[in-house]
Design a protein around this motif. Structure first.
Motif, PDB file in Angstrom:
ATOM      1  N   PHE A  79       7.358 -13.561   3.237  1.00 15.26           N
ATOM      2  CA  PHE A  79       6.300 -12.750   3.848  1.00 15.26           C
ATOM      3  C   PHE A  79       5.679 -11.954   2.713  1.00 15.26           C
ATOM      4  O   PHE A  79       6.332 -11.105   2.099  1.00 15.26           O
ATOM      5  N   ILE A  80       4.405 -12.227   2.398  1.00 20.19           N
ATOM      6  CA  ILE A  80       3.748 -11.630   1.233  1.00 20.19           C
ATOM      7  C   ILE A  80       2.544 -10.808   1.691  1.00 20.19           C
ATOM      8  O   ILE A  80       1.681 -11.301   2.424  1.00 20.19           O
ATOM      9  N   PHE A  81       2.527  -9.544   1.255  1.00 18.71           N
ATOM     10  CA  PHE A  81       1.384  -8.701   1.567  1.00 18.71           C
ATOM     11  C   PHE A  81       0.266  -8.925   0.552  1.00 18.71           C
ATOM     12  O   PHE A  81       0.520  -9.045  -0.655  1.00 18.71           O
ATOM     13  N   MET A  82      -0.976  -8.990   1.046  1.00 16.05           N
ATOM     14  CA  MET A  82      -2.168  -8.993   0.196  1.00 16.05           C
ATOM     15  C   MET A  82      -2.917  -7.704   0.514  1.00 16.05           C
ATOM     16  O   MET A  82      -3.272  -7.467   1.674  1.00 16.05           O
ATOM     17  N   THR A  83      -3.169  -6.874  -0.469  1.00 16.36           N
ATOM     18  CA  THR A  83      -3.785  -5.594  -0.149  1.00 16.36           C
ATOM     19  C   THR A  83      -4.492  -4.981  -1.350  1.00 16.36           C
ATOM     20  O   THR A  83      -4.132  -5.231  -2.504  1.00 16.36           O
ATOM     21  N   ALA A  84      -5.497  -4.147  -1.028  1.00 20.19           N
ATOM     22  CA  ALA A  84      -6.185  -3.387  -2.061  1.00 20.19           C
ATOM     23  C   ALA A  84      -5.502  -2.039  -2.279  1.00 20.19           C
ATOM     24  O   ALA A  84      -5.862  -1.299  -3.188  1.00 20.19           O
ATOM     25  N   LEU A  85      -4.511  -1.719  -1.430  1.00 15.45           N
ATOM     26  CA  LEU A  85      -3.772  -0.465  -1.565  1.00 15.45           C
ATOM     27  C   LEU A  85      -2.824  -0.577  -2.750  1.00 15.45           C
ATOM     28  O   LEU A  85      -1.949  -1.430  -2.778  1.00 15.45           O
ATOM     29  N   GLU A  89       3.733   4.268  -2.897  1.00 18.26           N
ATOM     30  CA  GLU A  89       4.398   4.451  -1.602  1.00 18.26           C
ATOM     31  C   GLU A  89       4.133   3.272  -0.668  1.00 18.26           C
ATOM     32  O   GLU A  89       4.984   2.904   0.152  1.00 18.26           O
ATOM     33  N   ASN A  90       2.969   2.636  -0.793  1.00 17.24           N
ATOM     34  CA  ASN A  90       2.674   1.454   0.022  1.00 17.24           C
ATOM     35  C   ASN A  90       3.543   0.271  -0.393  1.00 17.24           C
ATOM     36  O   ASN A  90       4.041  -0.476   0.453  1.00 17.24           O
TER      37      ASN A  90
END
Length: 325
Positions: A79-85, A89-90
């Motif tokens: 499960f891989i997050f893709m994010t601009a954050l 802490e994220n």
């Protein structure tokens, strides 16, 4: 075999770009523009990889991961997050929830593909090593159990001590029966060892000083141990072993007493194998007093009186005779 990848992303341009990159790598791509739909598609399709944005219009990516983590059938792989954050802490929250990777936007096609293949490779290695170890244990137990069963067959079916005149043969058969009991508890012990391993992993994952790579490896291993079929409850393991030794007993029992629960069937079967109160307590994870109370309730359900011998009745049922009316 073509692997399914679920992409959950509300930015249409990013969604199209990621889909095209993955399709060029021969992945079967499924897409969702919201978290709720993403969860539905994950449940319907059980993808090998899930790529998920954190900021979504309905529920965020963290909530998607939480919902899917409740049932490991829907998390078959990374499960891989893709994010601009990019705040630390994220990243930390994502890892604590069990994410396998955190891919900051913008990312190149090469970074995306490498992230997926590296995680799939790690999963494959962990699963292969775990499967090999468990298969070795299962093969050893199956071989020993079959040898015991064959020896018992060679000497005939169970002979009740009360009716047998050949005390030596009875003793030999009883010894073989006890060996089978030991093998059953060996299987239970193996199961408990894997459960202990998972608990130890959980404790170690709470260590704030744990390095990122070590934490990820432990998270992967935890998921694999939780998924593996060896992690049945002890009663299931017992019943599988019991059915190998007494293939017709439960059908006879159900024919004569159709109202028995699964717990009661296993409870009666354990008595046929000669388990004592302490062993029954370990098998069912209850106190010795609860074992005695269960025995009393089962006797009543079988129509036995207080003075009737529970063990003799069960053995008589096994050899197809009725010694109680």
């Amino acid at each position: 075999m073509v692997k399914k990848v679920l992409v959950i992303e509300d930015d249409e341009a990013v969604l199209i770009m990621v889909s095209e990159i993955l399709q060029n790598e021969n992945f079967d791509v499924i897409t969702a523009s919201g978290g709720i739909r993403g969860v539905e598609l994950a449940i319907e399709n059980c993808p090998e990889v899930i790529l998920c944005d954190i900021r979504l219009p309905d529920i965020d990516g963290y909530e998607v991961l939480k919902k899917l983590s409740r049932d490991n059938r829907y998390l078959r792989g990374p499960f891989i997050f893709m994010t601009a954050l990019r705040e630390r802490e994220n990243y930390r929250k994502a890892m604590e929830l069990g994410a396998d990777d955190y891919l900051p936007k913008p990312f190149s096609p090469k970074e995306l593909v490498e992230a997926i293949f590296s995680r799939l490779l790690k999963y494959s290695r962990i699963e292969s090593n775990l499967d090999q170890k468990v298969k070795e244990i299962e093969n050893q137990l199956n071989t020993k159990t079959q040898n015991i069963h064959n020896e018992v067959d060679e000497n005939g079916s169970f002979i009740s001590p009360a009716s047998s005149k050949n005390e030596i043969l009875v003793k030999q058969l009883k010894e073989k029966e006890m060996e089978l009991v030991k093998e059953t508890f060996n299987a239970i012990e193996t199961n408990n060892t894997l459960l202990d391993l998972r608990n130890e992993i959980n404790r170690e994952l709470k260590n704030p000083a744990l390095k990122k790579q070590s934490k990820q490896i432990l998270t992967d291993l935890k998921r694999k141990t939780k998924k593996h079929t060896m992690l049945w409850n002890n009663q299931t393991i017992f019943q599988l072993k019991f059915n190998q030794a007494y293939p017709n007993f439960i059908s006879k029992l159900n024919t004569r007493f159709s109202g028995l629960t699964q717990y009661e069937i296993v409870f009666i079967s354990a008595h046929l194998m000669g388990l004592n109160t302490m062993q029954l307590s370990d098998l069912f994870c209850i106190s010795d007093d609860s074992v005695r109370k269960s025995r009393y309730r089962v006797k009543k359900k079988l129509g036995l009186k207080k003075e009737d011998d529970f063990f003799s009745f069960i053995h008589a049922l096994n050899i197809g005779k009725r010694n109680h009316e």
